[in-house]
Design an enzyme around this catalytic site. Structure first.
Site, PDB file in Angstrom:
ATOM      1  N   ARG A  78       0.301  16.807 -36.918  1.00  0.00           N
ATOM      2  CA  ARG A  78       0.225  17.768 -35.818  1.00  0.00           C
ATOM      3  C   ARG A  78      -0.279  17.055 -34.567  1.00  0.00           C
ATOM      4  O   ARG A  78      -1.227  16.268 -34.630  1.00  0.00           O
ATOM      5  CB  ARG A  78      -0.726  18.899 -36.190  1.00  0.00           C
ATOM      6  N   CYS A  86      -9.535  25.460 -32.070  1.00  0.00           N
ATOM      7  CA  CYS A  86      -8.264  26.156 -32.214  1.00  0.00           C
ATOM      8  C   CYS A  86      -7.221  25.566 -31.271  1.00  0.00           C
ATOM      9  O   CYS A  86      -7.495  25.314 -30.098  1.00  0.00           O
ATOM     10  CB  CYS A  86      -8.446  27.647 -31.926  1.00  0.00           C
ATOM     11  N   HIS A 127      -1.034  19.278 -43.173  1.00  0.00           N
ATOM     12  CA  HIS A 127      -0.888  18.633 -41.867  1.00  0.00           C
ATOM     13  C   HIS A 127      -2.238  18.152 -41.372  1.00  0.00           C
ATOM     14  O   HIS A 127      -3.286  18.748 -41.651  1.00  0.00           O
ATOM     15  CB  HIS A 127      -0.191  19.534 -40.842  1.00  0.00           C
ATOM     16  N   ASN A 150       4.655  27.122 -34.664  1.00  0.00           N
ATOM     17  CA  ASN A 150       3.498  27.962 -34.957  1.00  0.00           C
ATOM     18  C   ASN A 150       3.617  29.273 -34.187  1.00  0.00           C
ATOM     19  O   ASN A 150       3.430  29.307 -32.985  1.00  0.00           O
ATOM     20  CB  ASN A 150       2.213  27.233 -34.565  1.00  0.00           C
ATOM     21  N   ASP A 162      -6.958  20.001 -40.948  1.00  0.00           N
ATOM     22  CA  ASP A 162      -7.681  19.689 -39.712  1.00  0.00           C
ATOM     23  C   ASP A 162      -7.462  18.228 -39.314  1.00  0.00           C
ATOM     24  O   ASP A 162      -6.342  17.768 -39.266  1.00  0.00           O
ATOM     25  CB  ASP A 162      -9.162  20.028 -39.863  1.00  0.00           C
ATOM     26  N   GLU A 171      -4.138  16.568 -37.822  1.00  0.00           N
ATOM     27  CA  GLU A 171      -3.941  16.636 -36.381  1.00  0.00           C
ATOM     28  C   GLU A 171      -4.601  15.481 -35.633  1.00  0.00           C
ATOM     29  O   GLU A 171      -5.386  14.718 -36.211  1.00  0.00           O
ATOM     30  CB  GLU A 171      -4.450  17.969 -35.847  1.00  0.00           C
ATOM     31  N   TYR A 201       1.366  29.416 -46.293  1.00  0.00           N
ATOM     32  CA  TYR A 201       0.623  28.547 -45.390  1.00  0.00           C
ATOM     33  C   TYR A 201      -0.852  28.950 -45.416  1.00  0.00           C
ATOM     34  O   TYR A 201      -1.176  30.140 -45.334  1.00  0.00           O
ATOM     35  CB  TYR A 201       1.156  28.649 -43.967  1.00  0.00           C
ATOM     36  N   ASP A 203      -3.686  23.426 -44.039  1.00  0.00           N
ATOM     37  CA  ASP A 203      -4.197  22.833 -42.810  1.00  0.00           C
ATOM     38  C   ASP A 203      -5.381  21.935 -43.169  1.00  0.00           C
ATOM     39  O   ASP A 203      -6.411  22.416 -43.642  1.00  0.00           O
ATOM     40  CB  ASP A 203      -4.630  23.966 -41.875  1.00  0.00           C
ATOM     41  N   ASP A 222     -13.391  28.353 -35.635  1.00  0.00           N
ATOM     42  CA  ASP A 222     -12.515  27.237 -35.997  1.00  0.00           C
ATOM     43  C   ASP A 222     -12.899  25.995 -35.175  1.00  0.00           C
ATOM     44  O   ASP A 222     -12.185  25.593 -34.261  1.00  0.00           O
ATOM     45  CB  ASP A 222     -11.056  27.629 -35.746  1.00  0.00           C
ATOM     46  N   GLU A 244       1.854  21.482 -31.435  1.00  0.00           N
ATOM     47  CA  GLU A 244       1.085  22.692 -31.170  1.00  0.00           C
ATOM     48  C   GLU A 244       1.257  23.160 -29.724  1.00  0.00           C
ATOM     49  O   GLU A 244       1.386  22.365 -28.797  1.00  0.00           O
ATOM     50  CB  GLU A 244      -0.399  22.433 -31.458  1.00  0.00           C
TER      51      GLU A 244
END
Length: 308
Positions: free
Chosen positions: A161, A126, A116, A213, A91, A118, A48, A89, A62, A191
């Site tokens: 996500r 984050c 993924h 996660n 984003d 989101e 990952y 990821d 982040d 999440e």
């Protein structure tokens, strides 16, 4: 040597086969290609690549400052070094729906097995911090629809996500997840779930694999693989664990040098020269077509002699 022995297409097909409800597949996070063969050697199921970790490695928070080019390049470097599937990821998809489509193409080209996307407002933050803002369902589903339509390999995993749990509660997160699946998501990443019952509820509410996660210092308790698998979770990530472990060790060694004037007391905790050479397959490179490209491996993997 050089690259994995399996193709990106084979890795994607393999990922599809292993992601079943309750499988609890473990994907440690990594930020460096060097750790990819180590993760594979230890028997894990995949890799990952966290957006937060890539940002932190660049010395950034982040908050959506990294670019598609940076993420695709680094994730591709990591993916090429292991026969395991790698999930990245992405984003918020790095822009509007057309940008999301390009993101999928670039990640496919880089050899990733999936990603993924989101539903946070861009710039994001984050997932385990307070004060997150999410987009409406229409905007979130447009991102996923664009991603699903853009992929050229049907096995490239499009995971959605949702960060809605923190602001609006579990029921809202479940409803959002169902809408994302209807839009084409192959898997769901809810999440900041509070406890196992919430993972169970999410797994029961959608008919696609669900990710857990397990990040340190976050909103979720650090459940075991067995607990999460029993709740129906298909995939478990440990996104920042390797970075935190590495940076903790670096800091402790620097403290030792500063306090004692030498790193000698910390050497016993370091990876040896021999082990490092083994990970990078030094001997295979040495023996490859010796008539064209040849060199000696220093000390035949011993840790004696000159250090470097």
């Amino acid at each position: 040597m050089l690259y994995a022995t399996t193709t990106p297409e084979q890795k994607r097909a393999h990922l599809r086969r292993i992601l079943t409800p309750g499988a609890g597949r473990q994907f440690p996070g990594t930020f460096t290609p060097l750790s990819a063969p180590l993760i594979q050697e230890k028997g894990f199921d995949g890799l990952y690549v966290s957006g937060a970790v890539l940002a932190n490695e660049l010395g950034l928070p982040d908050i959506g400052l990294t670019t598609l080019t940076e993420v695709a390049h680094r994730a591709g470097q990591i993916a090429r070094m292991s026969d395991l599937p790698t999930i990245a990821d992405a984003d918020t998809g790095f822009g509007e729906p057309m940008n999301v489509a390009r993101t999928i193409h670039e990640l496919e080209n880089a050899g990733l097995a999936g990603c993924h996307i989101e539903d946070q407002v861009n710039p994001k933050r984050c997932g385990h911090l307070d004060g997150k803002a999410t987009v409406d369902t229409e905007t979130a589903t447009k991102r996923i629809r664009a991603a699903a339509q853009a992929r050229r390999d049907e096995n490239f995993l499009i995971m959605a996500r949702t960060d809605l749990r923190a602001a609006e509660g579990l029921d809202a997160a479940v409803e959002r997840a169902q809408a994302l699946v209807a839009a084409g998501a192959d898997a769901i990443f809810p999440e900041a779930m509070k406890d196992l019952s919430e993972f169970e509820a999410m797994c029961s509410a959608v008919d696609v694999p669900v990710l857990a996660n397990m990040t340190e210092f976050g909103k979720s308790e650090l459940f075991t693989r067995e607990q999460l698998a029993a709740a129906g979770v298909a995939l478990i990530i440990y996104p920042v664990t390797s970075l935190r472990s590495a940076m903790g060790a670096i800091e402790r060694t620097l403290d030792t040098i500063a306090a004692q004037g030498t790193q000698e007391p910390a050497v016993q905790e370091m990876m040896t020269r021999a082990r490092l050479y083994e990970l990078v397959d030094y001997e295979a490179y040495s023996s490859f077509d010796a008539g064209v490209f040849d060199f000696d491996v220093p000390e035949r993997f011993t840790d004696q002699g000159a250090q470097g």
